[in-house]
Design an enzyme around this catalytic site. Structure first.
Site, short mmCIF file in Angstrom:
data_model
loop_
_atom_site.label_atom_id
_atom_site.label_comp_id
_atom_site.label_asym_id
_atom_site.label_seq_id
_atom_site.Cartn_x
_atom_site.Cartn_y
_atom_site.Cartn_z
N ARG A 182 0.86 -1.18 0.00
CA ARG A 182 0.00 0.00 0.00
C ARG A 182 0.89 1.23 0.00
O ARG A 182 1.99 1.21 0.56
CB ARG A 182 -0.91 0.03 1.23
N GLU B 289 -4.51 7.35 -4.53
CA GLU B 289 -4.76 6.69 -5.80
C GLU B 289 -6.14 7.10 -6.31
O GLU B 289 -7.10 7.03 -5.54
CB GLU B 289 -4.71 5.16 -5.65
N HIS C 158 -1.27 0.60 -9.72
CA HIS C 158 -1.97 -0.49 -9.03
C HIS C 158 -2.54 -1.51 -10.02
O HIS C 158 -3.65 -2.03 -9.84
CB HIS C 158 -3.09 0.07 -8.16
#
Length: 312
Positions: free
Chosen positions: A224, A253, A272
């Protein structure tokens, strides 16, 4: 009758395989989900909108089992899960193969300067030397996190003759304990983050850790964004205090278009996408859910169980 609230997106794959005797409430929007979960005992309500997922959980007052495709569920209200004693099965391991492959890809990309090779092709320019001259063989990697993903990263790197040092809570032969790895940061060419997002791991890589790394060390983050102090990382990359960063995750994000990470040549931002770089995620999730559903209805344990007290 057991009530199941589930996203209609996975209906074509599951509907004909669900056991008889269930009252299934399908939904296609966050608004429909709020209604569907009101009396549900079992819920699978993954959405791209994490705030909507959290709101749906709060509305599911009778929920006993929550299933999710997500491995990290830090965006859900842990207090609700704990107070209502909800059993949670998450997506741990569902995307482990593709994420482990992504780590190897990122390391090879940086080692061989492949981004510059692609740019040269776009310019129709023939290079006469390699922009990257590092070899994985003989290098040393520190692997923080030894869950489903970490367990697949290690053998893939060892196949490239990378010496992998694993950090585990319990320690053990050939591993480092959580209180040991910082003192040895200067030994590693690669620092790979595969830890869960918990209060304990938040900001675990900060200015002090970055300063302790080798000047050509590369950070690989598929955990993360919050596990790295991002402003400190940007400063380290700008000053070339470390060799680079391969970041599948960032904070926030999506990363804002004007964020300095986009423009840094020694930062590789992969949006991601590591878990999405495959076509079997929903198939694997569906099969796991059906297996767990049978176990749940028979009164058997389901797995893998997410512990909201630990955050993973």
């Amino acid at each position: 009758m057991t009530i199941l609230a589930i996203s209609g997106l996975i209906r074509p794959m599951l509907e004909h395989r669900l056991p008889e005797g269930l009252d299934v409430r399908w939904f296609m929007s966050a608004e429909e989900a709020q209604v569907a979960v009101a009396d549900a005992e079992i819920g699978w309500f993954d959405m791209n909108d994490q705030q909507a997922m959290a709101a749906t959980l709060r509305a599911a007052k009778k929920l006993k089992w929550l299933n999710s495709i997500y491995a990290g569920l830090d965006f859900l209200p842990m207090d609700v899960l704990i107070e209502r004693n909800i059993t949670v099965t998450n997506g741990a391991g569902i995307n482990a193969i593709t994420i482990a492959e992504y780590v190897v890809m990122g390391m090879l990309n940086i080692a061989k300067g492949y981004r510059e090779v692609v740019r040269a092709q776009e310019r129709h320019e023939w290079l006469f030397d390699s922009p990257g001259k590092r070899e994985l063989a003989g290098s040393k990697a520190l692997l923080l996190g030894y869950g489903a993903i970490g367990k697949l990263i290690q053998p893939r790197l060892e196949a490239f003759d990378v010496e992998v040092s694993v950090v585990r809570r319990s320690g053990g032969e050939g591993t480092l304990r959580p209180d040991e790895w910082r003192a040895r940061l200067g030994e590693f060419d690669w620092v790979i983050l595969a830890v869960p997002a918990t209060p304990e791991t938040e900001g675990m890589i900060g200015a002090a850790e970055l300063a302790a790394m080798k000047s050509d060390a590369v950070i690989v983050n598929i955990a993360r964004g919050s596990v790295i102090d991002q402003p400190a990382l940007v400063e380290a990359l700008e000053n070339k205090a470390i060799g680079g960063a391969f970041l599948d995750v960032t904070t926030p994000e999506p990363l804002p278009a004007d964020h300095p990470l986009w423009a840094l040549d020694n930062a590789h931002v992969t949006m991601h996408l590591s878990g999405r770089a495959q076509s079997k995620m929903f198939i694997r999730s569906g099969e796991r859910f059906l297996d767990n559903l049978g176990k749940y209805l028979r009164g058997e344990p389901v797995a893998p169980v997410f512990d909201p007290r630990l955050g993973y």
